[in-house]
Design a protein around this motif. Structure first.
Motif, short mmCIF file in Angstrom:
data_model
loop_
_atom_site.label_atom_id
_atom_site.label_comp_id
_atom_site.label_asym_id
_atom_site.label_seq_id
_atom_site.Cartn_x
_atom_site.Cartn_y
_atom_site.Cartn_z
N ALA A 167 0.83 -1.20 0.00
CA ALA A 167 0.00 0.00 0.00
C ALA A 167 0.87 1.25 0.00
O ALA A 167 0.60 2.20 -0.74
CB ALA A 167 -0.92 0.00 1.21
N ILE A 189 -6.45 7.79 0.49
CA ILE A 189 -6.26 6.70 1.45
C ILE A 189 -7.57 6.40 2.17
O ILE A 189 -7.95 5.23 2.33
CB ILE A 189 -5.16 7.07 2.46
CG1 ILE A 189 -3.79 7.14 1.75
CG2 ILE A 189 -5.10 6.05 3.60
CD1 ILE A 189 -2.67 7.63 2.64
N LYS A 190 -8.26 7.45 2.60
CA LYS A 190 -9.54 7.26 3.29
C LYS A 190 -10.57 6.58 2.39
O LYS A 190 -11.40 5.80 2.86
CB LYS A 190 -10.08 8.61 3.77
CG LYS A 190 -9.31 9.22 4.93
CD LYS A 190 -9.92 10.54 5.35
CE LYS A 190 -9.20 11.13 6.56
NZ LYS A 190 -9.78 12.44 6.97
N GLY A 192 -9.88 4.43 0.15
CA GLY A 192 -9.45 3.08 -0.20
C GLY A 192 -9.04 2.94 -1.65
O GLY A 192 -9.34 1.93 -2.29
N TYR A 194 -6.16 2.37 -2.99
CA TYR A 194 -5.28 1.22 -3.23
C TYR A 194 -6.09 -0.08 -3.27
O TYR A 194 -5.90 -0.91 -4.17
CB TYR A 194 -4.21 1.14 -2.14
CG TYR A 194 -3.50 -0.19 -2.11
CD1 TYR A 194 -2.63 -0.56 -3.13
CD2 TYR A 194 -3.72 -1.09 -1.06
CE1 TYR A 194 -1.99 -1.79 -3.11
CE2 TYR A 194 -3.08 -2.32 -1.03
CZ TYR A 194 -2.22 -2.66 -2.06
OH TYR A 194 -1.59 -3.88 -2.04
N GLU A 195 -6.97 -0.24 -2.32
CA GLU A 195 -7.78 -1.46 -2.27
C GLU A 195 -8.64 -1.60 -3.53
O GLU A 195 -8.79 -2.71 -4.07
CB GLU A 195 -8.66 -1.46 -1.03
CG GLU A 195 -7.92 -1.64 0.29
CD GLU A 195 -7.19 -0.39 0.76
OE1 GLU A 195 -6.40 -0.47 1.71
OE2 GLU A 195 -7.43 0.69 0.15
N ARG A 196 -9.18 -0.48 -4.01
CA ARG A 196 -9.98 -0.53 -5.24
C ARG A 196 -9.12 -0.92 -6.43
O ARG A 196 -9.54 -1.70 -7.29
CB ARG A 196 -10.64 0.83 -5.50
CG ARG A 196 -11.74 1.21 -4.53
CD ARG A 196 -12.68 2.25 -5.15
NE ARG A 196 -11.95 3.35 -5.76
CZ ARG A 196 -11.55 4.44 -5.10
NH1 ARG A 196 -11.81 4.55 -3.80
NH2 ARG A 196 -10.91 5.41 -5.72
#
Length: 206
Positions: A167, A189-190, A192, A194-196
């Motif tokens: 990340a 970051i809030k 998400g 990276y996760e997406r």
């Protein structure tokens, strides 16, 4: 004192375009200068952190050396900000976070294998040990350059909160590529981001 001729000149399209071009050039120069200053500053902080870590390992210095270094640098450069004990601790952590085996392992998989950073291209004449050492040095330098491309405030106040190497590397690269401000980075970051991105990548692989 302006004359009527000056006023007339200021209204011409050629003059307006000339001033517009000058403003654009000045803004570009200011941005370039700011980036250069930031790069030098973060590189300096990296080197300070690296120096502390290496001497702690080789000379057995304890954690109190961080406070001593901060005090001595502050005394030597009273007009220069950035040498508070908290900030020097962050310099040490900056180096540790981005030179760890976990982070470098992630970096060797993700960073472009360009001619500038040929991580996996080994000279045939090298022994396996020499080739491995050279790759490690090139990789470490590439990470150092990437870290230096991101403003210190981003590192100290946002990226330090990320514990996963994958990340942190993703947000480092995105910030360097897109020029994200600190607030934009924090919002990404809030949200998400990276996760997406990971989810979308997995979806596209099917």
């Amino acid at each position: 004192m302006k004359t009527s001729r000056d006023t007339t000149l200021a209204l011409t399209s050629d003059y307006k375009q000339f001033v517009t071009d000058l403003k654009s050039r000045i803004a570009s120069a200011r941005l370039s200068a700011a980036r250069h200053v930031n790069r030098e500053l973060v590189t300096l902080y990296w080197d300070i952190g690296q120096g502390i870590v290496e001497r702690q390992k080789t000379l057995g210095w304890g954690e109190s050396v961080v406070e001593l270094v901060a005090a001595d640098l502050k005394h030597a450069f009273p007009d220069m900000q950035g040498f508070s004990p908290q900030n020097v601790w962050r310099m040490r952590q900056l180096f540790l976070d981005h030179s760890s085996d976990d982070f470098l392992s992630q970096a060797v998989r993700e960073l472009p294998k360009s001619n500038k950073h040929p991580f996996l291209r080994q000279p045939v004449a090298d022994s396996p040990r020499d080739a491995g050492n050279r790759k490690s040095e090139v990789l470490s330098q590439a990470v150092r350059e990437l870290v230096a491309a991101v403003p210190w405030g981003h590192h100290a106040n946002v990226l330090a909160k990320l514990t996963a190497p994958a990340a942190r590397l993703w947000y480092l690269r995105a910030t360097a590529s897109f020029g994200w401000s600190r607030n934009v980075l924090l919002n990404q970051i809030k949200a998400g981001a990276y996760e997406r991105a990971v989810t979308e990548k997995k979806t596209h692989n099917f």
